[in-house]
Enzyme design. Structure first.
Site, PDB file in Angstrom:
ATOM      1  N   ASN A 143      -4.537   6.606  -1.527  1.00 19.14           N
ATOM      2  CA  ASN A 143      -3.861   7.223  -0.386  1.00 19.14           C
ATOM      3  C   ASN A 143      -3.404   8.646  -0.688  1.00 19.14           C
ATOM      4  OD1 ASN A 143      -4.104   5.242   1.588  1.00 19.14           O
ATOM      5  ND2 ASN A 143      -2.334   4.115   0.840  1.00 19.14           N
ATOM      6  N   GLU A 194      -6.235  -1.413  -7.076  1.00 15.54           N
ATOM      7  CA  GLU A 194      -5.348  -0.551  -7.859  1.00 15.54           C
ATOM      8  C   GLU A 194      -4.290  -1.431  -8.530  1.00 15.54           C
ATOM      9  OE1 GLU A 194      -5.209   3.654  -5.428  1.00 15.54           O
ATOM     10  OE2 GLU A 194      -3.896   2.045  -4.729  1.00 15.54           O
ATOM     11  N   SER A 245       0.825  -1.213   0.000  1.00 13.85           N
ATOM     12  CA  SER A 245       0.000   0.000   0.000  1.00 13.85           C
ATOM     13  C   SER A 245       0.854   1.256   0.000  1.00 13.85           C
ATOM     14  CB  SER A 245      -0.916   0.020   1.227  1.00 13.85           C
ATOM     15  OG  SER A 245      -0.147   0.015   2.425  1.00 13.85           O
ATOM     16  N   HIS A 265      -2.927  -3.573  -5.512  1.00 11.29           N
ATOM     17  CA  HIS A 265      -3.262  -3.077  -4.180  1.00 11.29           C
ATOM     18  C   HIS A 265      -4.750  -3.245  -3.900  1.00 11.29           C
ATOM     19  CE1 HIS A 265      -3.733   0.581  -1.310  1.00 11.29           C
ATOM     20  NE2 HIS A 265      -3.588  -0.541  -0.634  1.00 11.29           N
TER      21      HIS A 265
END
Length: 502
Positions: free
Chosen positions: A195, A157, A124, A145
């Site tokens: 993120n 992802e 991540s 991910h």
């Protein structure tokens, strides 16, 4: 390289913890053969057992047929060692976040699998380029991910490293679909897409708190009721854990050259250092009881016993403000020097609006009529205002059944600046080519449960309006944090859709 959309393929999962188990489950549900490995003695068997228990529960609930569950059980193999990964068409690594551990593991896997076997990391935060650096065949190395809990979170992802081949990226996109996920293709970058994109929501909430504009409870309530976000930024930070979101914020901030648009606040660090990590420690932005319920997330509603206003004068009004005042029973007339002056600034604070228009700041009541005003309305005043006018207007609005939140002076209130910051960061992500505009929206909606994606928010507010809010924020605060993205600026000025990638 296997076509995962058509073939009966075999996927290896290395790491049988919570994430690994989730990847195993969705792979089985997608009709794939799965080999699960874990370095811990008995770890793979224990992880496989947990997966099969979850599958059995789906049968009990009636969401999965017994024969399908039996077929999944037959397609699951517990590896005795890495050599059992030889038949795999793809291997997904899901061990803990340690670069050297992952590098060593990837080298071991490369020594076992075929040259056309894809090797993907569920990292991540670690750059795929850093992992691939030690590998012999860098073109087959990528990121995949997933989000926790994997069976419930539809997003995955697909991270394309600098040397990841087109064939590898497209094969993983197909694999993600086979696993029942919604894959988005993302360039290798700090924080990847979700993120990175999620920084605006939390850090702008923190910035508004730092300016003493509003309390965490007020900000959360506004974002839920007026912005339709499932959670406000402070309850979200407490849920994910400040020991998680503060370090991620600092990594993204530093790795993007300390871009002010990604900056967090001293309060965020203070909570981290104090060990107030949210629900898990029973204290974060709020305090929590034994059941995990916040005991002090109160005070969002403005309560007043003032006599409701029946008349006002409007400065630079609009249709939405006119409708709200009509519903509240406030007649709009000429300024007699005594009534409240009601306005609906866009991107300005009450102080700037009063100076620009010549309105009396003592009688000015600014009302945010953007977003959903059916449940909650935000009002604010300039320093030195006669608060009896605010309270009278608030009482009239409350009389319609709406809740009112009274905040201190702020350019863009709370909702406008929060939504504009989210939209602006989404536009910047498009500008630097991290993902396509459509995938940016998809990722933030699925990965963070946003009601709209960042670029959709810009379209909803209007590109020109979004740009104007950002420009006002930058001019009033003097802070580069509010620097408009060139992607947003150019499309707003040219009248192009924000999603236009031309």
């Amino acid at each position: 390289m296997v076509d995962f959309e058509k073939a009966t393929a075999t996927v290896g999962v290395v790491g049988a913890g919570a994430m690994g188990q989730g990847i195993v489950q969705v792979s089985l549900q997608g009709g794939l053969n799965v080999v699960v490995h874990d370095a811990r003695e008995g770890g793979a068997a224990a992880g496989a057992e947990q997966v099969l228990k979850r599958i059995d529960r789906l049968v009990e609930k009636g969401t999965l047929k017994a024969e399908d569950a039996a077929a999944m059980r037959g397609r699951l193999t517990v590896a005795r060692g890495l050599d059992d990964l030889k038949p795999c068409d793809a291997v997904i690594e899901a061990v803990f976040e340690d670069l050297e551990v992952k590098r060593a593991l990837f080298q071991e896997i490369e020594g076992v699998v075929r040259e056309d076997c894809i090797i993907a990391s569920n990292t991540s935060s670690l750059p795929i380029a850093s992992i691939a650096r030690v590998c012999r065949h860098k073109g087959r190395i990528a990121g995949m991910h997933f989000f926790n809990p994997v069976p419930l979170m539809k997003l995955v992802e697909i991270i394309r490293g600098p040397e990841t081949s087109d064939a590898t990226a497209q094969a993983l996109m197909a694999l993600g679909k086979r696993q029942g996920r919604v894959p988005v293709l993302v360039a290798d970058s700090p924080g990847f897409l979700v993120n990175m994109g999620g920084r605006a929501f939390t850090t702008e909430g923190l910035r508004i708190q730092q300016e003493c504009v509003a309390t965490p409870a007020q900000i959360d309530a506004i974002m839920r009721d007026c912005g339709h976000f499932r959670m406000g930024p402070f309850e979200l930070m407490d849920l994910t854990g400040i020991d998680v979101n503060y370090p991620v914020s600092m990594i993204v901030f530093s790795e993007f050259g300390y871009d002010a648009r990604l900056r967090t606040t001293p309060q965020h660090k203070l909570l981290y250092e104090a060990g107030r990590h949210g629900r898990k420690t029973k204290a974060g932005h709020f305090t929590y009881d034994a059941d995990g319920k916040a005991t002090d997330a109160t005070g969002a509603d403005h309560v007043t016993d003032a006599t409701p206003a029946t008349a006002c004068a409007v400065v630079e009004g609009n249709d939405r403000l006119a409708s709200l005042l009509e519903e509240a029973g406030i007649a709009v007339g000429a300024d007699d020097g005594k009534v409240a002056l009601v306005a609906a600034p866009m991107g300005e604070d009450a102080t700037t609006f009063a100076v620009r228009t010549g309105a009396d700041p003592k009688r000015l009541v600014a009302v945010d009529v953007t977003g959903d005003t059916s449940r909650r309305v935000t009002v604010m005043t300039a320093p030195g205002a006669d608060l009896s006018h605010r309270d009278a207007v608030a009482a009239a609005i409350a009389g319609t059944g709406r809740k009112v939140t009274a905040i201190k002076d702020s350019p863009g209130f709370v909702l406008q600046r929060m939504r504009a910051m989210i939209a602006n960061l989404g536009c910047e992500i498009a500008q630097i080519g991290l993902a396509t505009p459509a995938d940016i929206d998809t990722a933030l909606q699925l990965g963070l449960n946003y009601p709209l994606g960042p670029l959709q928010i810009a379209e909803d507010m209007g590109a020109r309006t979004t740009l104007a809010i950002m420009e006002h924020l930058q001019a009033i605060t003097g802070d580069d944090r509010y620097r408009p993205s060139l992607w947003l600026r150019r499309r707003a000025l040219l009248g192009l859709p924000v999603h236009d990638a031309g």
